[in-house]
Write an enzyme that holds these catalytic residues in place. Structure first.
Site, PDB file in Angstrom:
ATOM      1  N   CYS A   1       4.577  13.153  -9.247  1.00 47.55           N
ATOM      2  CA  CYS A   1       6.256  12.205  -8.423  1.00 47.55           C
ATOM      3  C   CYS A   1       7.141  11.813  -9.091  1.00 47.55           C
ATOM      4  O   CYS A   1       6.986  11.166  -9.181  1.00 47.55           O
ATOM      5  CB  CYS A   1       4.887  11.237  -7.212  1.00 47.55           C
ATOM      6  SG  CYS A   1       6.479  10.151  -6.423  1.00 47.55           S
TER       7      CYS A   1
ATOM      8  N   CYS B   1       8.217   3.686  -7.016  1.00 46.87           N
ATOM      9  CA  CYS B   1       7.144   2.932  -5.781  1.00 46.87           C
ATOM     10  C   CYS B   1       6.273   1.911  -6.680  1.00 46.87           C
ATOM     11  O   CYS B   1       5.924   1.058  -5.497  1.00 46.87           O
ATOM     12  CB  CYS B   1       7.029   4.011  -5.600  1.00 46.87           C
ATOM     13  SG  CYS B   1       5.251   4.057  -4.339  1.00 46.87           S
TER      14      CYS B   1
ATOM     15  N   CYS C   1       1.387   4.283  -6.679  1.00 48.16           N
ATOM     16  CA  CYS C   1       0.497   4.931  -8.061  1.00 48.16           C
ATOM     17  C   CYS C   1       0.414   4.907  -9.127  1.00 48.16           C
ATOM     18  O   CYS C   1       1.899   4.497  -9.585  1.00 48.16           O
ATOM     19  CB  CYS C   1       1.231   6.340  -7.824  1.00 48.16           C
ATOM     20  SG  CYS C   1       0.453   6.804  -6.282  1.00 48.16           S
TER      21      CYS C   1
ATOM     22  N   CYS D   1       5.184  12.247   0.632  1.00 48.89           N
ATOM     23  CA  CYS D   1       4.120  10.772  -0.338  1.00 48.89           C
ATOM     24  C   CYS D   1       2.988  11.449  -1.202  1.00 48.89           C
ATOM     25  O   CYS D   1       2.835  12.575   0.480  1.00 48.89           O
ATOM     26  CB  CYS D   1       3.368   9.312  -0.130  1.00 48.89           C
ATOM     27  SG  CYS D   1       1.901   8.791  -0.526  1.00 48.89           S
TER      28      CYS D   1
ATOM     29  N   GLN E   1     -10.776   3.586   7.392  1.00 53.90           N
ATOM     30  CA  GLN E   1     -10.963   4.160   5.584  1.00 53.90           C
ATOM     31  C   GLN E   1      -9.890   4.521   5.076  1.00 53.90           C
ATOM     32  O   GLN E   1      -9.936   5.892   6.133  1.00 53.90           O
ATOM     33  CB  GLN E   1     -12.275   4.793   5.024  1.00 53.90           C
ATOM     34  CG  GLN E   1     -13.625   3.622   5.080  1.00 53.90           C
ATOM     35  CD  GLN E   1     -13.206   2.638   4.082  1.00 53.90           C
ATOM     36  OE1 GLN E   1     -12.194   2.589   2.762  1.00 53.90           O
ATOM     37  NE2 GLN E   1     -14.397   1.347   4.041  1.00 53.90           N
TER      38      GLN E   1
ATOM     39  N   TYR F   1     -20.084  -8.455   6.632  1.00 57.29           N
ATOM     40  CA  TYR F   1     -18.743  -8.120   6.280  1.00 57.29           C
ATOM     41  C   TYR F   1     -18.818  -6.125   6.873  1.00 57.29           C
ATOM     42  O   TYR F   1     -17.820  -5.405   6.011  1.00 57.29           O
ATOM     43  CB  TYR F   1     -18.240  -7.829   4.430  1.00 57.29           C
ATOM     44  CG  TYR F   1     -18.544  -8.786   4.166  1.00 57.29           C
ATOM     45  CD1 TYR F   1     -17.627  -9.702   4.348  1.00 57.29           C
ATOM     46  CD2 TYR F   1     -19.859  -9.616   3.652  1.00 57.29           C
ATOM     47  CE1 TYR F   1     -18.395 -11.011   3.667  1.00 57.29           C
ATOM     48  CE2 TYR F   1     -20.367  -9.964   2.967  1.00 57.29           C
ATOM     49  CZ  TYR F   1     -18.700 -11.540   2.857  1.00 57.29           C
ATOM     50  OH  TYR F   1     -19.629 -12.441   2.338  1.00 57.29           O
TER      51      TYR F   1
ATOM     52  N   GLU G   1     -19.218  -9.258  11.235  1.00 61.17           N
ATOM     53  CA  GLU G   1     -18.356  -9.052  10.403  1.00 61.17           C
ATOM     54  C   GLU G   1     -17.041  -9.855  11.698  1.00 61.17           C
ATOM     55  O   GLU G   1     -17.146 -10.656  12.615  1.00 61.17           O
ATOM     56  CB  GLU G   1     -17.409  -8.411  11.272  1.00 61.17           C
ATOM     57  CG  GLU G   1     -16.184  -6.835  11.399  1.00 61.17           C
ATOM     58  CD  GLU G   1     -15.207  -7.322  10.443  1.00 61.17           C
ATOM     59  OE1 GLU G   1     -15.641  -7.010   9.083  1.00 61.17           O
ATOM     60  OE2 GLU G   1     -14.235  -8.207  10.505  1.00 61.17           O
TER      61      GLU G   1
ATOM     62  N   ASP H   1     -20.477  -5.104   2.167  1.00 58.27           N
ATOM     63  CA  ASP H   1     -18.982  -4.758   1.716  1.00 58.27           C
ATOM     64  C   ASP H   1     -18.453  -5.606   1.582  1.00 58.27           C
ATOM     65  O   ASP H   1     -17.235  -5.139   2.363  1.00 58.27           O
ATOM     66  CB  ASP H   1     -19.313  -3.078   2.882  1.00 58.27           C
ATOM     67  CG  ASP H   1     -17.578  -3.060   2.409  1.00 58.27           C
ATOM     68  OD1 ASP H   1     -16.793  -2.681   1.183  1.00 58.27           O
ATOM     69  OD2 ASP H   1     -17.816  -1.313   2.956  1.00 58.27           O
TER      70      ASP H   1
ATOM     71  N   CYS I   1     -15.236  -3.838  -4.063  1.00 58.33           N
ATOM     72  CA  CYS I   1     -13.762  -3.397  -4.420  1.00 58.33           C
ATOM     73  C   CYS I   1     -13.082  -3.756  -5.563  1.00 58.33           C
ATOM     74  O   CYS I   1     -11.913  -3.095  -6.326  1.00 58.33           O
ATOM     75  CB  CYS I   1     -12.555  -3.134  -3.202  1.00 58.33           C
ATOM     76  SG  CYS I   1     -12.676  -5.020  -2.195  1.00 58.33           S
TER      77      CYS I   1
HETATM   78  N1  SAH Z   1     -17.490  -1.651   5.294  1.00 60.17           N
HETATM   79  C1  SAH Z   1     -16.374  -1.698   6.457  1.00 60.17           C
HETATM   80  C2  SAH Z   1     -14.803  -2.287   5.288  1.00 60.17           C
HETATM   81  C3  SAH Z   1     -15.329  -3.747   5.015  1.00 60.17           C
HETATM   82  S1  SAH Z   1     -13.730  -4.219   3.523  1.00 60.17           S
HETATM   83  C4  SAH Z   1     -15.987   0.008   7.011  1.00 60.17           C
HETATM   84  O1  SAH Z   1     -15.907   0.211   6.249  1.00 60.17           O
HETATM   85  O2  SAH Z   1     -15.566  -0.656   8.099  1.00 60.17           O
HETATM   86  C5  SAH Z   1     -14.443  -6.069   4.300  1.00 60.17           C
HETATM   87  C6  SAH Z   1     -14.483  -6.734   5.444  1.00 60.17           C
HETATM   88  O3  SAH Z   1     -15.090  -8.085   5.735  1.00 60.17           O
HETATM   89  C7  SAH Z   1     -12.939  -6.729   6.561  1.00 60.17           C
HETATM   90  O4  SAH Z   1     -13.347  -6.160   7.728  1.00 60.17           O
HETATM   91  C8  SAH Z   1     -12.878  -8.489   6.780  1.00 60.17           C
HETATM   92  O5  SAH Z   1     -12.353  -8.324   8.520  1.00 60.17           O
HETATM   93  C9  SAH Z   1     -14.813  -8.736   6.428  1.00 60.17           C
HETATM   94  N2  SAH Z   1     -14.598 -10.243   6.367  1.00 60.17           N
HETATM   95  C10 SAH Z   1     -13.261 -11.162   6.059  1.00 60.17           C
HETATM   96  N3  SAH Z   1     -14.270 -12.178   5.334  1.00 60.17           N
HETATM   97  C11 SAH Z   1     -15.486 -12.005   5.914  1.00 60.17           C
HETATM   98  C12 SAH Z   1     -16.422 -12.888   6.322  1.00 60.17           C
HETATM   99  N4  SAH Z   1     -16.512 -14.580   5.577  1.00 60.17           N
HETATM  100  N5  SAH Z   1     -17.868 -12.766   7.133  1.00 60.17           N
HETATM  101  C13 SAH Z   1     -17.491 -11.465   7.726  1.00 60.17           C
HETATM  102  N6  SAH Z   1     -16.506 -10.520   7.177  1.00 60.17           N
HETATM  103  C14 SAH Z   1     -15.444 -11.195   6.775  1.00 60.17           C
END
Ligand code: SAH
Length: 451
Positions: free
Chosen positions: A71, A77, A80, A159, A282, A311, A332, A381, A408
């Site tokens: 790119c 930018c 990346c 992009c 995603q 989460y 969540e 997650d 992550c």
């Molecule tokens: N697996 C999910 C993505 C998870 S990303 C998917 O595929 O959609 C992490 C997530 O945790 C986010 O959606 C965020 O809003 C949530 N989060 C952040 N802090 C939190 C907490 N204390 N309790 C519950 N969820 C939370």
């Protein structure tokens, strides 16, 4: 070491932001644009007590993994950070980053690491683009990307991480603006109309969504632009999003539907998801399937299990798991995401998934202590900061047979896994997945089972 001093450095690592890291007489230097394996002569531009920043003055011997970025605006930018490395070298860097975190931060030796799952084509993987619109110095309309850490727009309609059609859509919008004399939004004054162009593509369905984010209530001659946008095969949903706030949050709350049902549909594996302009989804659907497929595999479900997905976002993992579990509970914090999760469960006729809005660290202890809900498998997650201590403590008390940890951030993953290992869990597999090729980010999925 002092400012303006010249040093010779071999780059050994990369920072979170993709800066090269090397040492000169034991002093750590961060050097932008340098790649692991480069030997550079660099000038110190900022010297702190224990580390400093330097600028490359001369590339003495380039790394074998150095390539010129595909790119043209990769450097300014900043989206990346790794385009100047071969894809193989990027993957090796990510693999090492995960392994190092387990060793250094988790103090876990002999970790069962599997080779990172990369992409066959590390470009054009993003299903979403949010393109800011502005004017250049000559008053010409431009659309592109913010120069790293600033809000000045660098023109670049195509992009390389996004779909090829994005450029065509952006061009249609800009041409329409020229024709109808529609001004772009200006951050400094709060004047002007069009802020961002949001584009989404359902990779599995070929459906397209365009949403114009405007500082006003309508967009001049929208019917003409709509007609043009509809010439793109698969164009399914066109809308305006009203955002009159003077901040840098991209989307406002109000959507004015122009064409279509208000959403596009996409699939991850066999599960359908409805995506509206405001939904989280995603951005790399190909690797999402790899990641969540691995999560499903690690969960080892037979159809008898009660599974918690903490989460859970819009329930992407929950619904994947619900296909093979007896019952899934998702937790969540964002209410809108839970609304999407419930709708997606209904859409897929998965009646064994229930969702709770709240903090995982509050909901899980409440449900466990109050209602004595059990878990055979727990999937987490969390965001970058990892799991709250109350979440880990409750998980340990609930004593599920398996824990699947999707992360992550390898640093907080290693920290949390250490806690679980000390509480009697065995680390079974660590699988890095490259969800964001050409960037420094790495996703890791880990399976643990109770000894
Ligand atoms: N697996 C999910 C993505 C998870 S990303 C998917 O595929 O959609 C992490 C997530 O945790 C986010 O959606 C965020 O809003 C949530 N989060 C952040 N802090 C939190 C907490 N204390 N309790 C519950 N969820 C939370």
């Amino acid at each position: 070491m002092q400012k303006n001093e010249m040093v010779t450095v071999t780059i050994e690592d990369l920072s979170q932001n993709g800066e090269g890291i090397g040492k000169a007489d034991g002093y750590t230097l961060f050097i932008k644009g340098a790649v692991i394996g480069d030997r550079v002569r660099a000038k110190i531009i900022k010297a702190k007590k224990t580390y400093g920043y330097a600028r490359v003055e001369e590339l003495l011997s380039p790394s074998a993994s150095r390539v010129s970025p595909a790119c043209p605006i990769a450097e300014p930018c900043g989206g990346c950070q790794l385009q100047n490395m071969t894809y193989e070298a990027q993957l090796a860097f990510k693999q090492k980053k995960v392994a190092d975190s387990f060793a250094r931060l988790g103090h876990l030796a002999d970790v069962p690491m599997l080779p990172i799952k990369g992409m066959e084509h590390p470009f054009r993987y993003r299903n979403k683009a949010q393109v800011p619109v502005s004017r250049d110095r000559n008053g010409r309309l431009i659309a592109g990307f913010y120069a790293g850490r600033t809000h000045s727009v660098i023109p670049q309609e195509d992009c390389l991480l996004g779909a090829e059609e994005n450029a065509q859509i952006v061009r249609m919008v800009l041409d329409h603006m020229e024709r109808c004399h529609i001004p772009p939004y200006e951050e400094e004054t709060g004047n002007g109309l069009l802020r961002h162009i949001l584009i989404r593509k359902g990779f599995a369905t070929g459906e397209w969504m365009v949403c114009l984010i405007i500082n006003g209530d309508h967009f001049p001659k929208m019917e003409q632009l709509t007609k043009q946008l509809l010439t793109i095969p698969g164009m399914t949903d066109i809308s305006l999003n009203i955002n009159k706030e003077r901040n840098n949050v991209i989307l406002g709350r109000t959507i004015c539907q122009v064409y279509g049902p208000g959403y596009i549909t996409d699939y991850i594996g066999n599960v359908a998801y409805r995506i509206s302009p405001l939904s989280f989804y995603q951005v790399n659907p190909v690797q999402t399937e790899v990641l969540y497929g691995t999560a499903l595999d690690y969960a080892g479900l037979t159809g008898q299990e009660t599974v918690w997905d903490l989460y859970c976002g819009i329930g992407t993992i929950s619904l994947f798991l619900a296909q093979k579990a007896k019952q899934v509970y998702g937790v969540e914090i964002v209410e809108a995401a839970i609304r999407d999760a419930r709708e997606n469960a209904a859409l897929n006729q998965l009646h064994n998934a229930e969702f709770f809005v709240g903090k995982a660290e509050e909901v899980l202890p409440q449900k466990y202590e109050g209602e004595q809900i059990q878990a055979d498998v727990i999937v987490v997650d969390p965001p970058r900061k990892g799991c709250d201590k109350a979440v880990l403590d409750t998980m340990i008390q609930m004593a599920p047979k398996r824990i699947v940890y999707v992360s992550c951030d390898p640093a907080t993953l290693a920290r949390d896994v250490r806690v679980l290992v000390d509480a009697g869990y065995r680390l079974e597999k660590v699988q890095p997945v490259d969800m964001f090729p050409n960037t420094v980010h790495v996703e890791t999925i880990t399976s643990l089972y109770k000894k």
